[in-house]
Design an enzyme around this catalytic site. Structure first.
Site, PDB file in Angstrom:
ATOM      1  N   TYR A  57       0.833  -1.204   0.000  1.00  0.00           N
ATOM      2  CA  TYR A  57       0.000   0.000   0.000  1.00  0.00           C
ATOM      3  C   TYR A  57       0.870   1.257   0.000  1.00  0.00           C
ATOM      4  O   TYR A  57       1.647   1.491   0.929  1.00  0.00           O
ATOM      5  CB  TYR A  57      -0.961   0.006   1.203  1.00  0.00           C
ATOM      6  CG  TYR A  57      -1.875  -1.212   1.284  1.00  0.00           C
ATOM      7  CD1 TYR A  57      -2.134  -2.002   0.160  1.00  0.00           C
ATOM      8  CD2 TYR A  57      -2.478  -1.591   2.473  1.00  0.00           C
ATOM      9  CE1 TYR A  57      -2.954  -3.116   0.229  1.00  0.00           C
ATOM     10  CE2 TYR A  57      -3.314  -2.707   2.555  1.00  0.00           C
ATOM     11  CZ  TYR A  57      -3.538  -3.465   1.418  1.00  0.00           C
ATOM     12  OH  TYR A  57      -4.349  -4.582   1.495  1.00  0.00           O
ATOM     13  N   HIS A 115       0.496 -11.950   0.759  1.00  0.00           N
ATOM     14  CA  HIS A 115      -0.597 -11.145   0.172  1.00  0.00           C
ATOM     15  C   HIS A 115      -1.414 -11.930  -0.859  1.00  0.00           C
ATOM     16  O   HIS A 115      -2.630 -11.798  -0.933  1.00  0.00           O
ATOM     17  CB  HIS A 115       0.004  -9.877  -0.447  1.00  0.00           C
ATOM     18  CG  HIS A 115      -0.918  -8.699  -0.429  1.00  0.00           C
ATOM     19  ND1 HIS A 115      -0.501  -7.419  -0.266  1.00  0.00           N
ATOM     20  CD2 HIS A 115      -2.263  -8.617  -0.558  1.00  0.00           C
ATOM     21  CE1 HIS A 115      -1.531  -6.591  -0.304  1.00  0.00           C
ATOM     22  NE2 HIS A 115      -2.611  -7.297  -0.485  1.00  0.00           N
TER      23      HIS A 115
HETATM   24  P1  NAP Z   1     -13.842  -0.974   1.773  1.00  0.00           P
HETATM   25  O1  NAP Z   1     -13.373  -0.933   3.175  1.00  0.00           O
HETATM   26  O2  NAP Z   1     -14.893  -1.934   1.386  1.00  0.00           O
HETATM   27  O3  NAP Z   1     -14.319   0.480   1.304  1.00  0.00           O
HETATM   28  C1  NAP Z   1     -13.512   1.591   1.445  1.00  0.00           C
HETATM   29  C2  NAP Z   1     -14.206   2.769   0.778  1.00  0.00           C
HETATM   30  O4  NAP Z   1     -15.449   3.022   1.423  1.00  0.00           O
HETATM   31  C3  NAP Z   1     -13.400   4.034   0.856  1.00  0.00           C
HETATM   32  O5  NAP Z   1     -13.598   4.725  -0.354  1.00  0.00           O
HETATM   33  C4  NAP Z   1     -14.037   4.813   2.014  1.00  0.00           C
HETATM   34  O6  NAP Z   1     -13.912   6.180   1.783  1.00  0.00           O
HETATM   35  C5  NAP Z   1     -15.477   4.365   1.921  1.00  0.00           C
HETATM   36  N1  NAP Z   1     -16.142   4.317   3.233  1.00  0.00           N
HETATM   37  C6  NAP Z   1     -15.729   3.690   4.360  1.00  0.00           C
HETATM   38  N2  NAP Z   1     -16.624   3.810   5.341  1.00  0.00           N
HETATM   39  C7  NAP Z   1     -17.645   4.544   4.832  1.00  0.00           C
HETATM   40  C8  NAP Z   1     -18.882   5.007   5.357  1.00  0.00           C
HETATM   41  N3  NAP Z   1     -19.264   4.734   6.608  1.00  0.00           N
HETATM   42  N4  NAP Z   1     -19.683   5.736   4.534  1.00  0.00           N
HETATM   43  C9  NAP Z   1     -19.320   6.035   3.267  1.00  0.00           C
HETATM   44  N5  NAP Z   1     -18.164   5.617   2.712  1.00  0.00           N
HETATM   45  C10 NAP Z   1     -17.330   4.857   3.488  1.00  0.00           C
HETATM   46  O7  NAP Z   1     -12.632  -1.221   0.750  1.00  0.00           O
HETATM   47  P2  NAP Z   1     -11.095  -1.568   0.856  1.00  0.00           P
HETATM   48  O8  NAP Z   1     -10.333  -0.425   1.388  1.00  0.00           O
HETATM   49  O9  NAP Z   1     -10.725  -2.148  -0.463  1.00  0.00           O
HETATM   50  O10 NAP Z   1     -11.019  -2.795   1.888  1.00  0.00           O
HETATM   51  C11 NAP Z   1     -10.768  -2.641   3.262  1.00  0.00           C
HETATM   52  C12 NAP Z   1      -9.358  -3.066   3.615  1.00  0.00           C
HETATM   53  O11 NAP Z   1      -9.117  -4.429   3.276  1.00  0.00           O
HETATM   54  C13 NAP Z   1      -8.274  -2.333   2.817  1.00  0.00           C
HETATM   55  O12 NAP Z   1      -8.125  -0.996   3.229  1.00  0.00           O
HETATM   56  C14 NAP Z   1      -7.097  -3.220   3.058  1.00  0.00           C
HETATM   57  O13 NAP Z   1      -6.567  -3.015   4.353  1.00  0.00           O
HETATM   58  C15 NAP Z   1      -7.747  -4.600   2.926  1.00  0.00           C
HETATM   59  N6  NAP Z   1      -7.663  -5.184   1.568  1.00  0.00           N
HETATM   60  C16 NAP Z   1      -6.923  -6.320   1.395  1.00  0.00           C
HETATM   61  C17 NAP Z   1      -6.800  -6.876   0.135  1.00  0.00           C
HETATM   62  C18 NAP Z   1      -5.988  -8.124  -0.034  1.00  0.00           C
HETATM   63  O14 NAP Z   1      -5.698  -8.513  -1.165  1.00  0.00           O
HETATM   64  N7  NAP Z   1      -5.623  -8.790   1.032  1.00  0.00           N
HETATM   65  C19 NAP Z   1      -7.455  -6.312  -0.968  1.00  0.00           C
HETATM   66  C20 NAP Z   1      -8.234  -5.154  -0.760  1.00  0.00           C
HETATM   67  C21 NAP Z   1      -8.337  -4.621   0.518  1.00  0.00           C
HETATM   68  P3  NAP Z   1     -13.285   7.188   2.873  1.00  0.00           P
HETATM   69  O15 NAP Z   1     -11.897   6.677   3.181  1.00  0.00           O
HETATM   70  O16 NAP Z   1     -13.292   8.488   2.183  1.00  0.00           O
HETATM   71  O17 NAP Z   1     -14.203   7.124   4.071  1.00  0.00           O
END
Ligand code: NAP
Length: 281
Positions: A57, A115
């Site tokens: 990241y 990962h």
């Molecule tokens: P997510 O958590 O499903 O969604 C994040 C998005 O939603 C951001 O744009 C955030 O914007 C918005 N958001 C969050 N809370 C909100 C709320 N209450 N109301 C409105 N919008 C909201 O997506 P993600 O970041 O892909 O997944 C979460 C975590 O999983 C990642 O950050 C990472 O640590 C991990 N991940 C791991 C892998 C892997 O391959 N292992 C892949 C993807 C993700 P704002 O920040 O502007 O609030």
């Protein structure tokens, strides 16, 4: 007041909150780094003490934001980071972990994940994980983006060593793992970390979620997270770079979805009826 977060027990016996904090896209801009660190601290204040990050990241930038957020409060945090598959050789894994530790400003990572699967043999990566564990640089190791056949292959290759978790894409719009991997993991006692629990924000504002949210005086995002909290052995890690949205997400644990709510969710987001390969983002 601290939210009463449900807990998940890891194979080693340690308990972690079922709702943690994601960090993907953090550290990409200097201008937003302070707000991102403040968001993580807001989550810690509410008991969301599991932070998920990765060397990938922002090329280490997210780990630096995490390091800033946890400075002076390392003991409260269960820290998860990940090694890139290209680095996951016997020696590369150790070097990658040491670089992550420097960026995080700590001497240990609680859970260190591969990962996704790459070209290095799993047994070599796990040998490095076990070395890191013996040296106290990691508390436990696990994997990410492993489907059921990958998990079975992993266990066959490295037993008696076992992964402490598998982090995969899981949310209402991506329910594929409910066909097989989720149940298999529950039976094995290997927790599933649900990444992109809001489908990268796409579930926010979904009409079916908003409708159920109205009954509970909750937002669509909270309903999407509350759904995952009904699953035993699942840890959801929503990411938000805004403290108020982190606080909103934490309150998902106050929602008690009824069987009628769950039926309506199944209608709007049908569970899988056949095997599909594990989806990845
Ligand atoms: P997510 O958590 O499903 O969604 C994040 C998005 O939603 C951001 O744009 C955030 O914007 C918005 N958001 C969050 N809370 C909100 C709320 N209450 N109301 C409105 N919008 C909201 O997506 P993600 O970041 O892909 O997944 C979460 C975590 O999983 C990642 O950050 C990472 O640590 C991990 N991940 C791991 C892998 C892997 O391959 N292992 C892949 C993807 C993700 P704002 O920040 O502007 O609030």
């Amino acid at each position: 007041m601290k939210a009463e977060l449900p807990a998940v027990t890891l194979p080693g016996g340690r308990q972690v909150p079922a709702l943690g904090l994601g960090t993907w896209h953090m550290g990409e801009s200097r201008a937003s780094a302070a707000e991102e660190a403040a968001s993580l601290r807001a989550g810690l204040d509410l008991g969301m003490t599991l932070i998920d990050t990765a060397e990938m990241y922002a090329d280490g930038g997210a780990e630096e934001v995490v390091g800033e957020a946890i400075r002076g409060r390392r003991d409260e945090v269960f820290l998860v980071s990940k090694v890139l598959p290209g680095n996951a050789s016997r020696t590369g894994t150790i070097a990658a972990c040491e670089a992550s530790l420097r960026r995080l400003g700590t001497d240990h990572i609680d859970l260190y994940l591969l990962h996704w699967r790459g070209r290095h043999p799993l047994a070599q990566t796990v040998e490095a994980f076990e070395t890191l564990k013996a040296e106290g640089k990691i508390g436990a190791w696990g994997v990410s983006n492993f489907d059921e056949p990958d998990m079975k292959e992993l266990l066959g290759a490295v037993e008696p060593a076992r992964p402490a978790a598998n982090q995969v894409l899981y949310n209402l719009a991506r329910r594929g793992i409910e066909y097989d991997l989720l149940r298999w993991s529950q039976v094995q006692g290997i927790p599933v970390m649900a990444y992109s629990p809001l489908d990268e924000g796409r579930l926010v504002g979904h009409p079916a979620l908003e409708e159920i949210g109205r009954i509970h005086d909750a937002s669509a995002a909270q309903v999407a997270l509350a759904f995952l909290l009904t699953r035993p052995g699942v840890i959801a890690i929503p990411k938000s770079g805004a403290p108020e949205r982190v606080r909103e997400n934490a309150r998902a644990c106050e929602i008690r979805l009824t069987s009628e709510d769950l039926r309506r969710l199944d209608e709007a987001f049908p569970p899988p009826t056949r095997k599909r390969p594990l989806e990845m983002i």
